[in-house]
Design a protein around this motif. Structure first.
Motif, mmCIF file in Angstrom:
data_model
loop_
_atom_site.group_PDB
_atom_site.id
_atom_site.type_symbol
_atom_site.label_atom_id
_atom_site.label_comp_id
_atom_site.label_asym_id
_atom_site.label_seq_id
_atom_site.Cartn_x
_atom_site.Cartn_y
_atom_site.Cartn_z
ATOM 1 N N UNK A 9 0.854 -1.187 0.000
ATOM 2 C CA UNK A 9 0.000 0.000 0.000
ATOM 3 C C UNK A 9 0.894 1.243 0.000
ATOM 4 N N UNK A 10 0.422 2.286 -0.706
ATOM 5 C CA UNK A 10 1.203 3.526 -0.796
ATOM 6 C C UNK A 10 0.373 4.686 -0.255
ATOM 7 N N UNK A 11 1.033 5.534 0.542
ATOM 8 C CA UNK A 11 0.375 6.747 1.058
ATOM 9 C C UNK A 11 1.011 7.954 0.391
ATOM 10 N N UNK A 12 0.180 8.891 -0.056
ATOM 11 C CA UNK A 12 0.720 10.124 -0.635
ATOM 12 C C UNK A 12 0.074 11.337 0.009
ATOM 13 N N UNK A 13 0.784 12.454 -0.117
ATOM 14 C CA UNK A 13 0.326 13.705 0.474
ATOM 15 C C UNK A 13 -1.024 14.097 -0.083
ATOM 16 N N UNK A 14 -1.968 14.346 0.782
ATOM 17 C CA UNK A 14 -3.260 14.857 0.319
ATOM 18 C C UNK A 14 -3.469 16.180 1.039
ATOM 19 N N UNK A 15 -4.700 16.624 1.108
ATOM 20 C CA UNK A 15 -4.935 17.890 1.806
ATOM 21 C C UNK A 15 -5.067 17.665 3.295
ATOM 22 N N UNK A 258 0.306 16.260 11.420
ATOM 23 C CA UNK A 258 1.310 16.484 10.375
ATOM 24 C C UNK A 258 0.735 17.070 9.087
ATOM 25 N N UNK A 259 -0.528 16.769 8.774
ATOM 26 C CA UNK A 259 -1.095 17.250 7.501
ATOM 27 C C UNK A 259 -1.631 18.674 7.707
ATOM 28 N N UNK A 260 -1.014 19.675 7.070
ATOM 29 C CA UNK A 260 -1.361 21.075 7.324
ATOM 30 C C UNK A 260 -2.859 21.338 7.183
ATOM 31 N N UNK A 408 1.261 6.723 7.703
ATOM 32 C CA UNK A 408 1.059 8.081 8.233
ATOM 33 C C UNK A 408 2.173 9.007 7.726
ATOM 34 N N UNK A 409 3.390 8.493 7.716
ATOM 35 C CA UNK A 409 4.492 9.324 7.203
ATOM 36 C C UNK A 409 4.201 9.782 5.774
ATOM 37 N N UNK A 410 3.723 8.863 4.945
ATOM 38 C CA UNK A 410 3.500 9.168 3.526
ATOM 39 C C UNK A 410 2.414 10.207 3.289
ATOM 40 N N UNK A 411 1.559 10.419 4.291
ATOM 41 C CA UNK A 411 0.490 11.422 4.139
ATOM 42 C C UNK A 411 1.046 12.845 4.224
ATOM 43 N N UNK A 412 2.286 12.979 4.722
ATOM 44 C CA UNK A 412 2.845 14.326 4.891
ATOM 45 C C UNK A 412 4.228 14.493 4.255
ATOM 46 N N UNK A 413 4.831 13.391 3.786
ATOM 47 C CA UNK A 413 6.181 13.508 3.212
ATOM 48 C C UNK A 413 6.103 14.041 1.776
ATOM 49 N N UNK A 432 -8.689 0.375 9.002
ATOM 50 C CA UNK A 432 -7.744 1.504 9.102
ATOM 51 C C UNK A 432 -7.766 2.375 7.849
ATOM 52 N N UNK A 433 -7.652 1.723 6.674
ATOM 53 C CA UNK A 433 -7.564 2.501 5.427
ATOM 54 C C UNK A 433 -8.848 3.291 5.209
ATOM 55 N N UNK A 434 -9.999 2.636 5.422
ATOM 56 C CA UNK A 434 -11.276 3.325 5.195
ATOM 57 C C UNK A 434 -11.425 4.498 6.153
ATOM 58 N N UNK A 435 -11.008 4.303 7.422
ATOM 59 C CA UNK A 435 -11.177 5.384 8.410
ATOM 60 C C UNK A 435 -10.315 6.592 8.041
ATOM 61 N N UNK A 436 -9.068 6.327 7.693
ATOM 62 C CA UNK A 436 -8.143 7.438 7.447
ATOM 63 C C UNK A 436 -8.482 8.119 6.098
ATOM 64 N N UNK A 437 -8.950 7.318 5.132
ATOM 65 C CA UNK A 437 -9.366 7.917 3.854
ATOM 66 C C UNK A 437 -10.661 8.710 4.047
ATOM 67 N N UNK A 438 -11.522 8.253 4.953
ATOM 68 C CA UNK A 438 -12.751 8.988 5.276
ATOM 69 C C UNK A 438 -12.461 10.372 5.831
ATOM 70 N N UNK A 439 -11.280 10.535 6.422
ATOM 71 C CA UNK A 439 -10.897 11.849 6.954
ATOM 72 C C UNK A 439 -10.212 12.698 5.882
ATOM 73 N N UNK A 440 -9.944 12.076 4.706
ATOM 74 C CA UNK A 440 -9.358 12.856 3.616
ATOM 75 C C UNK A 440 -7.989 12.381 3.147
ATOM 76 N N UNK A 441 -7.494 11.265 3.688
ATOM 77 C CA UNK A 441 -6.176 10.785 3.266
ATOM 78 C C UNK A 441 -6.260 10.047 1.926
ATOM 79 N N UNK A 442 -5.089 9.861 1.316
ATOM 80 C CA UNK A 442 -5.035 9.095 0.058
ATOM 81 C C UNK A 442 -4.121 7.899 0.202
ATOM 82 N N UNK A 443 -4.720 6.708 0.096
ATOM 83 C CA UNK A 443 -3.946 5.457 0.142
ATOM 84 C C UNK A 443 -4.334 4.648 -1.074
ATOM 85 N N UNK A 444 -3.360 4.059 -1.757
ATOM 86 C CA UNK A 444 -3.731 3.212 -2.904
ATOM 87 C C UNK A 444 -2.683 2.123 -3.148
#
Ligand code: S3P
Length: 444
Positions: A9-15, A258-260, A408-413, A432-444
């Motif tokens: 799984x990969x995490x990338x910076x979102x809003x 960490x996510x501004x 979590x690191x990948x959401x802000x790096x 976990x993935x659904x909860x964190x994406x529900x808050x606006x994160x991007x995991x794929x």
């Protein structure tokens, strides 16, 4: 579940992360609710049980040992126990999967009953030390009939016919050792005492009292405790309400810091002071974490936590705080990577014997993502620069918390972070993935 099939799984910076969420029930309390329910005569109702693989394996073990364990609805479970000392010999091997807590606590419960059981687990659990549990259980009168490599799983344990009450000083601060001794001591005549130099999580003591056992807790030195249990009394059924797990809340909490622009509320999080070392540390680093609506239910405190994005600075974390945040160091190390200045985390020897060697796994993951990190003896030093390049591939070593921390690191790096296996997260934090994406994160 077969964890041979890895799921990267990969995490990338979102809003910014925004909204309210409830992480699943506390893992420590969920294991204990099932085990104590199984040792009680009558029906125990549990609500908010964590339905992760670790806890489901404990439920299976309780059934194999003779208790009736039923899922009524999501998070709602019913246990009909067999009474203290009442386990029957299981037919097959008790397989605890990835869970040290399930395995070690059930070893304690079996040690107080005149039955023989074989304990096993996955490749990660098979590497973890069991001698620390066998040593006190043998003093109580249980015997290891067979054990692998001087103290690993698989092992076969014969419980004590006449359990002996003991006074035991734990060699390391460990709620698992303490709980195994107290569970075995339930069936012993007279008083079983555990002395710990540093207080470890006290859910076993709290739940024992909740189920009507006679337990005395006294201070021992500056940071320790002495816990005395009167054995050979029956436990009385009592409903258990499981609050949200602070060790799971730690991941969306650090992500929101960490996510501004983030502003998140995590509801019903347990705030037992022996579990809140991460919150204390993050606040020292400058984190904006507000506890709303502090309350207590079923013997545990909880609150809704409002977390807003914050600029963090490096701090020194004393070794004496480690027991109250032992599972949170991977995600603290991630937070420290984004802080300004060094964070020194002292006294982390126990991290080497968790689901993976977490000291090594954290250091390797940070280095792979361009963070300056050093291990000095049992201390971890992260040189935060306020930004993390990212772009690394992280090996999780069958460790759910390594997987979640680096996502979590990948959401802000600056560049995405990839973990080699996210399937293992289901051991402690299904959804976990659904909860964190529900808050606006991007995991794929
Ligand atoms: C636990 C105790 C801790 C912790 C584990 C859960 C428990 O282990 O790391 O995740 O529920 O008792 P130790 O007691 O070995 O430190």
């Amino acid at each position: 579940m077969d964890h041979a099939a890895k799921s990267p799984l990969t995490a990338r910076r979102a809003g910014a992360l925004k909204g309210r969420a409830r992480v699943p029930g506390d893992k420590s309390i969920s294991h204990r609710a099932l085990i104590f329910g199984a040792l009680t005569v009558g029906e125990t109702r549990i609500s908010g049980l964590l339905e992760g693989e670790d806890v489901l394996n404990t439920a299976k073990a309780m059934r194999a040992l003779g208790a009736t364990v039923e899922r009524v609805a999501e998070g709602q479970w019913r246990v009909h126990g067999v009474g203290v000392g009442g386990f029957r010999a299981p037919e097959g091997v008790l397989d605890f999967g990835n869970s040290g807590t399930g395995c070690r606590l059930v070893m304690g419960a079996v040690a107080g009953c005149p039955v023989t059981a074989t304990f096993d687990g996955d490749a990660s659990l098979r590497t973890r030390p069991m001698k620390r549990i066998l040593d006190p259980l043998e003093l109580i009168g249980a015997h290891a009939l067979s054990v692998t490599d001087g103290g690993r799983l698989p092992l076969t344990l014969a419980g004590a016919r006449d359990p002996i009450p003991i006074v035991y000083r734990t060699p390391v601060p460990s709620a698992q050792i303490k709980s195994a001794v107290l569970l075995a001591g339930l069936a012993a005549p007279g008083e079983t005492t555990v002395v710990e130099n540093e207080a470890s999580r006290d859910h076993t003591e709290r739940l024992l009292k909740h189920f009507g056992a006679e337990v005395r807790v006294e201070a021992e030195g500056a940071h320790g405790r002495k816990i005395t249990l009167r054995g050979e009394s029956e436990l009385a059924p009592a409903p258990v309400v499981v609050p949200a797990d602070p060790s799971s809340a730690a991941f969306p909490m650090v992500a929101a810091l960490l996510a501004p622009g983030s502003d998140v509320i995590l509801t019903d999080v347990m705030t037992n002071p022996l579990r809140t070392g991460l919150i204390v540390t993050l606040r020292e680093m400058g984190a904006d974490i507000e506890a709303l609506d502090l309350r207590s239910d079923g013997g545990e405190e909880m609150a809704d936590l409002r977390v807003r994005a914050s600029a963090l600075r490096g701090v020194e974390v004393p070794a004496s705080r480690a027991p109250s945040m032992i599972d949170e160091y991977p995600v603290l190390a991630v937070a420290a990577s984004f802080a300004q200045g060094p964070t020194v985390m002292r006294g982390l020897k126990e991290l080497r014997v968790k689901e993976s060697d977490r000291l090594a796994a954290v250091a390797a993951g940070l280095a792979a993502n361009g963070v300056e990190v050093e291990i000095e003896g049992d201390d971890l030093i992260v040189n935060g620069k306020g930004r993390v390049p990212g772009g690394g591939a992280v090996t999780t070593h069958m460790d759910h918390r390594i997987a979640m921390a680096f996502l979590v690191m990948g959401l802000a790096s600056e560049q995405p972070v990839r973990v080699d296996d996210a399937a293992i997260i289901a051991t402690s934090f299904p959804g976990f993935s659904a909860l964190i994406c529900g808050l606006g994160a991007e995991l794929s």
